[in-house]
Scaffold this motif. Structure first.
Motif, mmCIF file in Angstrom:
data_model
loop_
_atom_site.group_PDB
_atom_site.id
_atom_site.type_symbol
_atom_site.label_atom_id
_atom_site.label_comp_id
_atom_site.label_asym_id
_atom_site.label_seq_id
_atom_site.Cartn_x
_atom_site.Cartn_y
_atom_site.Cartn_z
ATOM 1 N N CYS A 105 46.314 -54.102 49.542
ATOM 2 C CA CYS A 105 46.197 -52.658 49.750
ATOM 3 C C CYS A 105 45.276 -52.007 48.718
ATOM 4 O O CYS A 105 45.172 -52.468 47.581
ATOM 5 N N GLN A 106 44.679 -50.937 49.132
ATOM 6 C CA GLN A 106 43.995 -50.038 48.214
ATOM 7 C C GLN A 106 44.950 -48.886 47.947
ATOM 8 O O GLN A 106 45.380 -48.200 48.869
ATOM 9 N N VAL A 107 45.276 -48.663 46.682
ATOM 10 C CA VAL A 107 46.291 -47.679 46.323
ATOM 11 C C VAL A 107 45.639 -46.434 45.751
ATOM 12 O O VAL A 107 44.799 -46.518 44.847
ATOM 13 N N PRO B 285 48.340 -49.969 58.159
ATOM 14 C CA PRO B 285 47.321 -49.381 57.288
ATOM 15 C C PRO B 285 47.259 -50.095 55.957
ATOM 16 O O PRO B 285 48.266 -50.562 55.446
ATOM 17 N N ARG B 286 46.063 -50.189 55.393
ATOM 18 C CA ARG B 286 45.885 -50.888 54.130
ATOM 19 C C ARG B 286 45.629 -49.936 52.967
ATOM 20 O O ARG B 286 45.712 -50.336 51.826
ATOM 21 N N THR B 287 45.303 -48.701 53.243
ATOM 22 C CA THR B 287 45.155 -47.717 52.187
ATOM 23 C C THR B 287 46.449 -46.932 52.099
ATOM 24 O O THR B 287 46.898 -46.354 53.080
ATOM 25 N N VAL B 288 47.066 -46.928 50.918
ATOM 26 C CA VAL B 288 48.357 -46.278 50.770
ATOM 27 C C VAL B 288 48.310 -45.281 49.618
ATOM 28 O O VAL B 288 47.566 -45.445 48.651
ATOM 29 N N LEU C 232 51.889 -54.832 43.017
ATOM 30 C CA LEU C 232 52.396 -55.536 44.196
ATOM 31 C C LEU C 232 51.636 -55.124 45.451
ATOM 32 O O LEU C 232 51.309 -55.967 46.301
ATOM 33 N N LEU C 233 51.364 -53.841 45.591
ATOM 34 C CA LEU C 233 50.610 -53.376 46.752
ATOM 35 C C LEU C 233 49.202 -53.957 46.756
ATOM 36 O O LEU C 233 48.686 -54.364 47.807
ATOM 37 N N GLU C 234 48.587 -54.017 45.593
ATOM 38 C CA GLU C 234 47.252 -54.614 45.511
ATOM 39 C C GLU C 234 47.302 -56.105 45.800
ATOM 40 O O GLU C 234 46.393 -56.653 46.437
ATOM 41 N N ALA C 235 48.365 -56.783 45.355
ATOM 42 C CA ALA C 235 48.520 -58.205 45.656
ATOM 43 C C ALA C 235 48.663 -58.444 47.154
ATOM 44 O O ALA C 235 48.308 -59.510 47.666
#
Length: 255
Positions: free
Chosen positions: A41-43, A10-13, A35-38
């Protein structure tokens, strides 16, 4: 513990920021988001989140912990993945919720736990991302925090991220030994807690590293406190997320 394969991750966290980060080092939460966006991911940040309940368990208050566990499940249940910059809080969800809850709540908790990850674990083991574009020109040594290592099996992931960022990793003796924090243990048993921290700092200093890296802010604050009280000697404790996020800035400047 295993997660989804990298190709269907999954890319949305949802970020579970944790009490320690939220109240003491909010910059670490910002670093985790970066880091998640790098990593693509969509946070999202559920504003209704509260404590995971670990302090209540440590204090021998299972009913209070169960109330917090039910609230956590309700808040994070809608999300595909829940990521925390803390192995101990993620471990709480995995290893205590089904003990504290029963019936339908236990089943719901088990489902949420399967989607809850420590930050480096999610980046490396779930997304398959080692290189986030950060640059760390430093010598580092890694403390394997107890809950992340023993409950979640997190050991290689932070080292993979540091290695990909160009850091020189120098392993200390007894990297897997407890730093002495242990939540309320450090408050009630300082005569044991402080020597454990001093030993950890001694092993880290012997490596000649610039930074003492860990994935759990509580351990790092404990170690930093002892470091200040014993002369500010040796590598400075730093959360993995903060060191790598600074490395993103360094890489951008060079680029």
């Amino acid at each position: 513990m295993t997660g989804p394969a990298a190709d269907d991750a999954p890319r949305t966290v949802a970020l579970f920021v944790t009490c320690m980060v939220d109240t003491v080092t909010p910059e670490t939460g910002v670093s985790a988001v970066r880091l998640l966006e790098a990593a693509g991911c969509q946070v999202e940040f559920p504003a209704a989140q509260t404590c995971c309940g670990q302090p209540a368990v440590s204090a021998g208050e299972p009913e209070a912990a169960a109330r917090l566990a039910r609230h956590f499940v309700e808040v994070f249940e809608p999300y595909e993945a829940i990521v925390a910059p803390s192995g101990s809080c993620a471990a709480m969800v995995h290893h205590w919720y089904t003990r504290l809850l029963d019936g339908g709540w236990a089943e719901r908790a088990r489902s949420v736990a399967a989607r809850t990850f420590e930050l480096s674990q999610y980046l490396v083991d779930v997304l398959g991302r080692r290189d986030l574009g950060a640059r760390v020109d430093a010598r580092v040594t890694v403390h394997d925090a107890c809950h992340g290592l023993r409950n979640l099996g997190v050991r290689d992931a932070p080292r993979s991220l540091l290695d990909a960022a160009g850091a020189e990793i120098i392993e200390m003796d007894e990297a897997e030994t407890c730093c002495g924090f242990g939540g309320t243990f450090a408050v009630g048993h300082g005569e044991i807690s402080a020597p454990l921290a001093d030993a950890k700092l001694g092993f880290a200093t012997a490596t000649g590293a610039d930074w003492l890296v860990a994935c759990d802010q509580a351990c790092l604050l404990h170690l930093e406190g002892r470091r200040r009280r014993t002369g500010d000697v040796g590598p400075r404790p730093v959360h993995l997320a903060d060191l790598l996020a600074a490395g993103l800035d360094r890489a951008a400047t060079r680029g």
